[in-house]
Design an enzyme around this catalytic site. Structure first.
Site, mmCIF file in Angstrom:
data_model
loop_
_atom_site.group_PDB
_atom_site.id
_atom_site.type_symbol
_atom_site.label_atom_id
_atom_site.label_comp_id
_atom_site.label_asym_id
_atom_site.label_seq_id
_atom_site.Cartn_x
_atom_site.Cartn_y
_atom_site.Cartn_z
ATOM 1 N NE ARG A 105 26.706 33.018 34.796
ATOM 2 C CZ ARG A 105 27.089 31.762 34.665
ATOM 3 N NH1 ARG A 105 28.381 31.495 34.460
ATOM 4 N NH2 ARG A 105 26.225 30.774 34.739
ATOM 5 N NE ARG A 162 36.396 33.822 32.470
ATOM 6 C CZ ARG A 162 36.157 32.711 33.165
ATOM 7 N NH1 ARG A 162 35.138 32.664 33.981
ATOM 8 N NH2 ARG A 162 36.938 31.657 33.042
ATOM 9 C CD GLU A 202 32.836 25.330 33.267
ATOM 10 O OE1 GLU A 202 31.615 25.508 33.426
ATOM 11 O OE2 GLU A 202 33.713 25.961 33.894
ATOM 12 C CB SER A 227 29.483 23.204 35.303
ATOM 13 O OG SER A 227 29.952 22.869 36.576
ATOM 14 N NE ARG A 269 32.768 29.296 28.400
ATOM 15 C CZ ARG A 269 33.497 29.214 29.490
ATOM 16 N NH1 ARG A 269 34.015 28.047 29.856
ATOM 17 N NH2 ARG A 269 33.729 30.279 30.230
#
Length: 429
Positions: free
Chosen positions: A266, A281, A353, A356, A394
């Protein structure tokens, strides 16, 4: 995409529900309706011309018999003129249809009717409170980047030299731990009935339209040069959900449960200056994904199953977490209802987070032509669900932070030891 029939039949309801996401979306619905009205008028004109042409065509033989060749030729000329007019009108339909489809592709899914209303993550209510005791330290805990660099298992400077900012390089026990986490997650999900897939990480452009990454999120995707247009995936949801595109599934096949490990890519173009440190991230990261295909009657039950399956990873690892439900202004583009699982990060003294899990209803299936035949033999669109099970980087970060020791070492969770081969990453002497 949304069903154009639903928009036409209940425009106010559609606009009201989309406005719970963002008020400006109501105007996009109005634009769709305006273009559809134009389309409908032209289509009606085409049908009227066709009816006239067909009526006159049927009369030619009789007119020729009763009135002669000249009269028949005059009618044939009228038929030809009507055919030309009809072709001109029909030529206007395709661009309008394409514009309507483009508008529909840019409109997100409607929030499900019972989700909390809000504008940001600050409005997300807690649904499953944390039941695991938060770790206590008799020293100031470091963040995972500092822990990993002190142990020599993470090297962000080398990654930056190779690839630029927001990349990570794992080495030694770091690479070994990342691999152990992936294998542990895949085995856990396989025991729960998920079929493991190892898909390509490069997909064709139309595949991204199917799951909703295009057209809206093109700027976040890594696009390859050349033809056909291809992209690196941002999540394994993309190939897994599209595996059954343009297919009609037998209802007896439900639920279809898939899992996959993939690297994901990403650009994170909208997050400048946010979470630039560590593994939270990055532009490239590993993830184990969960995807389910369900009939509409069972999809919300399957969402609960998926959330529980993702939670079980954290339970097995002994990590403190909680579950929140995303409000209407915080859910993703394709989702109708979403739960986030958030893991405790001691260095930040807050939950972050790590998964999800979403029910997209028939929104993605409509885009990719994915249907099933119900008990009455009627074709309906499948409901698609997806979730992280979990984000591997994560999880790695959470282990380093939650199980760090005063001497700089990190205790390996019991569930990972058969995969990792030892119970601790030792601090450098």
């Amino acid at each position: 995409m949304l069903d154009i029939k639903q928009i036409i039949a209940n425009p106010q309801e559609v606009k009201q529900r989309l406005s719970l996401r963002k008020p400006a979306l109501a105007a996009q619905v109005d634009e769709v309706l305006a273009e559809y009205e134009s389309y409908k008028k032209i289509l009606a004109a085409v049908e009227e011309l066709r009816a006239k042409r067909n009526s006159l065509s049927k009369q030619i033989g009789l007119i020729k018999k009763e009135q002669g060749d000249e009269a028949a030729k005059a009618v044939m000329a009228q038929v030809g003129q009507l055919k030309e007019e009809m072709a001109q009108k029909e030529a206007e339909l395709d661009p309008l249809k394409e514009k309507i489809d483009d508008l529909l592709l840019s409109i997100p899914n409607m929030p499900y009717e019972n989700i909390p209303v809000g504008s940001s993550d600050a409005d997300n209510p807690e649904r499953v409170p944390c039941t695991t005791a938060l770790p206590k330290f008799d020293f100031t805990p470091l963040d995972h980047q500092a822990v990993g660099e002190n142990l020599g298992i993470l090297d962000f400077a080398a990654a930056a030299t190779l690839s630029g900012s927001r990349f990570a390089l794992y080495k030694g026990d770091g690479a070994r731990l990342e691999r152990a986490i992936i294998s542990f997650m895949l085995d856990l999900h396989a025991r729960k009935g998920y079929t493991e897939i190892l898909p390509p990480v490069i997909v064709n452009e139309e595949i991204l339209y199917g799951t909703g990454q295009l057209p809206k999120f093109r700027e976040d995707m890594y696009e390859l040069t050349g033809e056909p247009k291809q992209f690196l995936i941002s999540t394994a949801e993309i190939p897994l959900t599209n595996l059954n595109r343009a297919r009609t599934i037998a209802e007896s096949e439900f639920p279809i449960k898939l899992t996959a490990y993939t690297p994901c890519f990403r650009k994170e173009s909208g997050t400048y200056g946010k979470d630039t440190r560590g593994l939270i991230r990055n532009h490239q990261f590993n993830k184990v994904e969960l995807v389910m295909l369900s009939n509409p009657e069972e999809s919300f039950n399957m969402l609960e199953v998926m959330v529980n399956d993702a939670q079980d990873v954290l339970k097995e690892l002994g990590l403190a977490y909680r579950v929140v439900e995303l409000c209407s202004g915080d859910i993703g583009f394709s989702a109708a209802k979403t739960y986030d699982i958030e893991v405790w990060m001691p260095s930040e003294n807050r939950f972050r987070e790590i998964s999800s899990c979403s029910n997209c209803l028939d929104f993605q299936a409509r885009r990719m032509g994915l249907r099933y035949k119900n008990a009455q033999g009627k074709l309906e669109y499948v409901h698609t669900l997806n979730g992280s099970g979990l984000a591997v980087g994560r999880t790695f970060a959470a282990i380093l932070e939650n199980f760090q020791q005063a001497d700089g070492s990190v205790i390996i969770p019991q569930a990972l030891r058969p995969y990792f081969g030892k119970d601790k990453i030792e601090a450098k002497k």
